[in-house]
Write an enzyme that holds these catalytic residues in place. Sequence first.
Site, PDB file in Angstrom:
ATOM      1  N   GLU A 155      34.041   6.130 -14.381  1.00 16.19           N
ATOM      2  CA  GLU A 155      34.012   6.669 -13.012  1.00 16.19           C
ATOM      3  C   GLU A 155      33.546   8.124 -13.013  1.00 16.19           C
ATOM      4  O   GLU A 155      32.897   8.570 -12.066  1.00 16.19           O
ATOM      5  CB  GLU A 155      35.404   6.513 -12.366  1.00 16.19           C
ATOM      6  CG  GLU A 155      35.672   5.057 -12.011  1.00 16.19           C
ATOM      7  CD  GLU A 155      37.126   4.641 -12.060  1.00 16.19           C
ATOM      8  OE1 GLU A 155      38.018   5.496 -12.080  1.00 16.19           O
ATOM      9  OE2 GLU A 155      37.364   3.413 -12.083  1.00 16.19           O
ATOM     10  N   GLY A 158      38.684  -2.971 -12.382  1.00 15.45           N
ATOM     11  CA  GLY A 158      39.088  -3.135 -10.990  1.00 15.45           C
ATOM     12  C   GLY A 158      38.571  -4.388 -10.330  1.00 15.45           C
ATOM     13  O   GLY A 158      38.646  -4.542  -9.111  1.00 15.45           O
ATOM     14  N   ASN A 177      46.248   4.636 -16.656  1.00 15.35           N
ATOM     15  CA  ASN A 177      45.352   5.597 -16.009  1.00 15.35           C
ATOM     16  C   ASN A 177      45.571   5.460 -14.508  1.00 15.35           C
ATOM     17  O   ASN A 177      45.115   4.502 -13.900  1.00 15.35           O
ATOM     18  CB  ASN A 177      43.891   5.291 -16.383  1.00 15.35           C
ATOM     19  CG  ASN A 177      42.914   6.165 -15.609  1.00 15.35           C
ATOM     20  OD1 ASN A 177      43.314   7.128 -14.950  1.00 15.35           O
ATOM     21  ND2 ASN A 177      41.637   5.823 -15.686  1.00 15.35           N
ATOM     22  N   SER A 204      40.822  -4.581 -16.000  1.00 12.31           N
ATOM     23  CA  SER A 204      41.629  -5.670 -15.445  1.00 12.31           C
ATOM     24  C   SER A 204      42.691  -6.175 -16.419  1.00 12.31           C
ATOM     25  O   SER A 204      42.945  -7.386 -16.499  1.00 12.31           O
ATOM     26  CB  SER A 204      40.736  -6.816 -14.955  1.00 12.31           C
ATOM     27  OG  SER A 204      39.896  -6.372 -13.903  1.00 12.31           O
ATOM     28  N   HIS A 219      35.428   8.757 -18.782  1.00 13.73           N
ATOM     29  CA  HIS A 219      35.678   7.496 -18.075  1.00 13.73           C
ATOM     30  C   HIS A 219      34.430   7.126 -17.269  1.00 13.73           C
ATOM     31  O   HIS A 219      33.725   7.998 -16.762  1.00 13.73           O
ATOM     32  CB  HIS A 219      36.895   7.649 -17.146  1.00 13.73           C
ATOM     33  CG  HIS A 219      37.355   6.349 -16.586  1.00 13.73           C
ATOM     34  ND1 HIS A 219      36.730   5.754 -15.509  1.00 13.73           N
ATOM     35  CD2 HIS A 219      38.344   5.510 -16.956  1.00 13.73           C
ATOM     36  CE1 HIS A 219      37.329   4.606 -15.244  1.00 13.73           C
ATOM     37  NE2 HIS A 219      38.311   4.438 -16.117  1.00 13.73           N
ATOM     38  N   LYS A 223      44.352   7.192 -12.209  1.00  9.46           N
ATOM     39  CA  LYS A 223      43.189   7.598 -11.402  1.00  9.46           C
ATOM     40  C   LYS A 223      43.667   8.533 -10.282  1.00  9.46           C
ATOM     41  O   LYS A 223      44.549   9.351 -10.520  1.00  9.46           O
ATOM     42  CB  LYS A 223      42.452   6.360 -10.892  1.00  9.46           C
ATOM     43  CG  LYS A 223      42.128   5.393 -12.043  1.00  9.46           C
ATOM     44  CD  LYS A 223      41.152   4.320 -11.709  1.00  9.46           C
ATOM     45  CE  LYS A 223      40.902   3.457 -12.939  1.00  9.46           C
ATOM     46  NZ  LYS A 223      39.882   2.455 -12.735  1.00  9.46           N
ATOM     47  N   GLU A 256      35.731   0.015 -22.320  1.00 12.89           N
ATOM     48  CA  GLU A 256      35.967  -0.451 -20.958  1.00 12.89           C
ATOM     49  C   GLU A 256      34.655  -0.959 -20.364  1.00 12.89           C
ATOM     50  O   GLU A 256      33.854  -0.156 -19.838  1.00 12.89           O
ATOM     51  CB  GLU A 256      36.493   0.694 -20.078  1.00 12.89           C
ATOM     52  CG  GLU A 256      37.825   1.244 -20.512  1.00 12.89           C
ATOM     53  CD  GLU A 256      38.579   1.876 -19.336  1.00 12.89           C
ATOM     54  OE1 GLU A 256      39.707   1.442 -19.080  1.00 12.89           O
ATOM     55  OE2 GLU A 256      38.033   2.764 -18.680  1.00 12.89           O
TER      56      GLU A 256
HETATM   57  P1  13P Z   1      41.738  -1.589 -14.003  1.00  9.59           P
HETATM   58  O1  13P Z   1      42.852  -1.880 -14.977  1.00  9.59           O
HETATM   59  O2  13P Z   1      42.224  -1.316 -12.601  1.00  9.59           O
HETATM   60  O3  13P Z   1      40.645  -2.617 -14.073  1.00  9.59           O
HETATM   61  O4  13P Z   1      41.080  -0.187 -14.462  1.00  9.59           O
HETATM   62  C1  13P Z   1      40.703  -0.025 -15.789  1.00  9.59           C
HETATM   63  C2  13P Z   1      40.395   1.389 -16.015  1.00  9.59           C
HETATM   64  O5  13P Z   1      39.423   1.936 -15.507  1.00  9.59           O
HETATM   65  C3  13P Z   1      41.332   2.147 -16.861  1.00  9.59           C
HETATM   66  O6  13P Z   1      40.788   3.388 -17.226  1.00  9.59           O
END
Ligand code: 13P
Length: 251
Positions: free
Chosen positions: A106, A179, A17, A212, A104, A19, A173
Amino acid sequence: MFNPTRSPVRKSVIAGNWKMYKTQTEAAEFLQGFLPLLEETPGDREVVLCVPFTDLEILSRSLHGSSVRLGAQNVHWEPAGAYTGEISAPMLTELAVRYVIIGHSERRQYFGETDETVNKRIRATQSAGLVPILCVGETKQQRDRGETESLICQQIEAGLIGVDQGNLVIAYEPIWAIGTGDTCECNEANRVIGLIRSRLNNPNVPIQYGGSVKPDNIDEIMSQPEIDGALVGGASLQPESFARIVNYQAI
Ligand code: 13P
């Protein structure tokens, strides 16, 4: 390497992803470095790149004939209409997109996504022949209050109303692990994913872990019997690190 503990019926899906990262130029550079690193990748796993809308066309052309699948990060539930700033499922299918991340954290956190809009987007995705990746997960506060199980069950139940479970991927997740470098313990991720599976009509839905995921923890993550793949943020941005994740070896 085949992992004997995972049901052979369930496919492993490793998705990056990106982002809101990478211009088209940067996306093309990534592929140049990434594709040669997949020559030895076993066929028991599906590799997906979920990229910004502006990168879809160039990747669609560059991935033609490759085994890497293309994914988007959101989609609107109407096929067309007066929805300024939105993208519809037919627009994605024309670009050979196969997967769409839906709900997601976010998007739930910053853009007002609810279980209801998530459900509408999933159904529109499936109607267009695309595969939704439904994201669920709890905050640190919800976990500390002991609400993880009830929240996840609510997200699954509401998100999947009227949804075909034969054409679906789920990603667990935990928000506190995204992150932060603070990966969820593998056995805990395995437990929650087992709980999610127990709520499904179709036990063969691939369920990913995200949060992560890195080259140095992917082998352990993929050794868990309930975990069928990973949704990878930061570590999917570099060809070498994402290739190492894709080329995981279950221990
Ligand atoms: P990270 O791997 O950067 O922690 O992000 C996970 C994520 O949100 C994947 O959709």
